[in-house]
Design a protein around this motif. Structure first.
Motif, short mmCIF file in Angstrom:
data_model
loop_
_atom_site.label_atom_id
_atom_site.label_comp_id
_atom_site.label_asym_id
_atom_site.label_seq_id
_atom_site.Cartn_x
_atom_site.Cartn_y
_atom_site.Cartn_z
N GLU A 152 -10.48 4.62 -5.22
CA GLU A 152 -10.00 3.81 -4.10
C GLU A 152 -9.22 2.62 -4.66
N GLU A 208 -2.78 -6.00 -1.76
CA GLU A 208 -1.81 -6.61 -0.85
C GLU A 208 -0.94 -7.57 -1.66
N THR A 259 -5.35 -6.93 -6.73
CA THR A 259 -5.60 -5.49 -6.64
C THR A 259 -7.05 -5.19 -7.04
N GLU A 280 -7.27 -0.94 -3.45
CA GLU A 280 -6.99 -1.92 -2.40
C GLU A 280 -6.07 -2.99 -2.97
N ALA A 335 0.82 -1.21 0.00
CA ALA A 335 0.00 0.00 0.00
C ALA A 335 0.85 1.26 0.00
#
Length: 561
Positions: free
Chosen positions: A540, A544, A549, A542, A517
């Motif tokens: 937005e 990891e 993604t 997100e 991030a």
């Protein structure tokens, strides 16, 4: 024997009674005659000052040796309108007495008390002791004795429950003594006088109100004429409509905009006729609900503004206008009217359309030149370098040639992405779901295998073009797809479209390698964020490592419909 008439016993008493009855009848007749004359005087003019003075003259000497009339003015003070006596010298004496010794306002008897309480006072006999009690000094007493008061009545003039003044009758030289019959007669006179005063004042107030209304109307007419002169030169159309929808004001610009020869013709048109000349559309060309028109919303108490397209049913011509409506409330908070302002932006919109078409033509030309020119040259260059690579196989130049070939191919892919991005402009009039579907198909053809790209559209999603908003959203989705294709190493990429409350939400998710991030955003990510902000939305992301993604774009629905 002497002859003579025999008179019955008691004949003298009967004669006395008969004379009394005759006197009473004569007095009643005189009273009726006086009241008729007084009524005629009171009705002769609406100037109650003159008529009350006339009544005072009638009362002397028929009812009194002295007569005074006082009225309560609008500011609450007491004004003596008339003093009458047959001897003009004594009138001057009475005026002097009034000026030098005015009655105390809080006195418990006399004129102040009658005006304050509304109750009449009758003094059948005025003794010297009463004069001494009323006098403030010897000089005052001398004046009272010189006037010779013997009997008096002070009767209030009352109308509609309000005391308007009083009539004072005084006996002096005649020696008349007032009794109950005199008081009743004077009360009737005072009642009629009060009615005359009240009617005169009501008439005066009515005339004043009429004059004020006329003055206000003249001022309003003057203001309206001045406003009309000002609004005549305003380019915007301006109208005002009543809650019924009837147009009560329009300037000439408004009449021209809706196809009427004059403002008067527009105002005389029946309610609803104007709208029947047009098909009302929103900015995207879809029918606009008439109940949502700014003018109708303003009549419900709401400020409203819309950009609308008006298609003339007779000719098919389209006009654009920004319409703003504001309610006007009365003192009770009820909507009295709606004021509408129409700003014609047709020429501006046509210029914007022409400029956009020019830009689209230029983009198409550039995309065509890049695709058929530069991309073909790069492909030819890569193929030619492939032949050279065969010749350098096993030599020190082999790696350098291979690196050059890879660079040319990367440049070709980047240029192909740019060409595809330019071609997005050609599809702005397509329904947004179809536009996104074409992006997904294009990315499938550009992939070298190894992953699947799919699209999910929520049932009921907007099946309409979104114009420039759709173009910017498509660019964000294209950037997200490009990043996923080039960098994620994903096997599956999913694009989804849905509505959440008042927002349009689009997501691009993959099951690739993801990233931390805290990783610094690249040029593509910054571009996506800027486009989302320009649409009033949010971006937005997100992700990891090892978990893929998700890129989510959220735009307020009101910005697109």
């Amino acid at each position: 024997m002497r002859e003579g008439r025999n008179e019955p016993a008691g004949s003298g008493v009967e004669r006395t009674a008969e004379l009394a009855r005759a006197s009473e009848a004569s007095r009643a007749e005189d009273s009726l005659r006086f009241m008729a004359e007084a009524s005629a005087e009171l009705s002769s003019s609406l100037d109650y000052r003159d008529t009350l003075s006339g009544v005072a003259r009638l009362a002397v000497p028929r009812l009194a040796d002295w007569c005074a009339v006082d009225v309560i003015t609008e500011d609450g003070s007491v004004e003596r309108l008339a003093v009458e006596h047959e001897d003009r010298r004594k009138i001057a004496l009475a005026i002097e007495l009034q000026e030098r010794y005015p009655p105390e306002p809080e006195s418990r008897s006399g004129l102040p008390n009658v005006l304050r309480t509304g109750r009449a006072e009758c003094y059948p006999e005025i003794s010297d002791e009463m004069l001494r009690s009323a006098a403030t000094d010897e000089e005052h007493l001398g004046l009272l004795r010189e006037l010779g008061f013997t009997s008096a009545m002070i009767v209030p003039m009352i109308a509609r429950g309000r005391t308007l003044g009083a009539i004072t009758l005084v006996s002096a030289e005649s020696g008349r003594s007032y009794g109950e019959a005199d008081l009743r007669l004077t009360e009737e006179l005072a009642r009629r006088a009060a009615l005359a005063v009240d009617n005169a004042r009501l008439y005066g107030e009515a005339q004043k109100e009429v004059a004020e209304r006329r003055r206000a109307q003249e001022e309003l007419r003057g203001s309206k004429d001045q406003l009309e002169i000002i609004l005549r030169g305003v380019a915007d159309g301006i109208t005002a409509q009543e809650p019924s929808g009837r147009i009560i004001y329009a300037n000439e610009a408004a009449a021209r905009m809706v196809g009427y020869p004059s403002a008067r013709a527009l105002m005389e048109a029946p309610p609803g006729e104007v709208l029947r000349k047009f098909e009302v559309l929103n900015e995207e060309g879809r029918p606009f609900p008439l109940e949502r028109l700014p003018g109708r919303r303003a009549l419900l108490g709401e400020d409203a503004e819309e950009t609308l397209r008006f298609r003339v049913l007779g000719t098919g011509e389209e006009r654009w206008a920004v319409v703003r409506a504001t309610p006007v409330f009365d003192e009770r908070g009820t909507v009295r009217m709606a004021v509408n302002i129409f700003r014609d932006i047709t020429e501006r919109r046509r210029a914007e359309v022409a400029l956009r078409e020019l830009r689209e033509a230029e983009r198409r030309r550039i995309a065509h030149d890049l695709h058929d020119g530069v991309l073909q040259d790069l492909s030819y260059t890569a193929a030619s370098m492939g032949l050279i690579l065969l010749q350098t196989e096993g030599t020190s130049l082999e790696n350098e040639v291979q690196a050059a070939i890879d660079a040319v191919r990367r440049a070709a892919r980047g240029l192909r992405d740019a060409v595809n991005d330019l071609r997005l402009e050609e599809e702005t009039d397509r329904p947004f779901p179809e536009l996104v579907e074409s992006l997904v198909k294009r990315n499938r053809t550009m992939s070298r295998g190894g992953y699947e790209t799919s699209l999910e559209v929520e049932e009921g999603f907007l099946p309409a073009p979104l114009g420039e908003t759709g173009t910017q959203l498509s660019r964000i989705i294209q950037e997200a797809l490009t990043n996923a294709r080039r960098h994620s190493g994903a096997r599956n990429i999913l694009v989804s479209l849905r509505i959440e409350g008042e927002d349009l939400v689009s997501e691009v998710s993959d099951d690739g390698q993801g990233f931390m991030a805290a990783a610094a955003p690249g040029v593509g990510l910054k571009s996506m964020q800027e486009r989302a902000q320009a649409l009033g939305g949010t971006l937005e992301i997100e992700s990891e490592p090892g978990k893929g993604t998700r890129v989510r774009i959220r735009v307020p629905l009101a910005r697109k419909v």
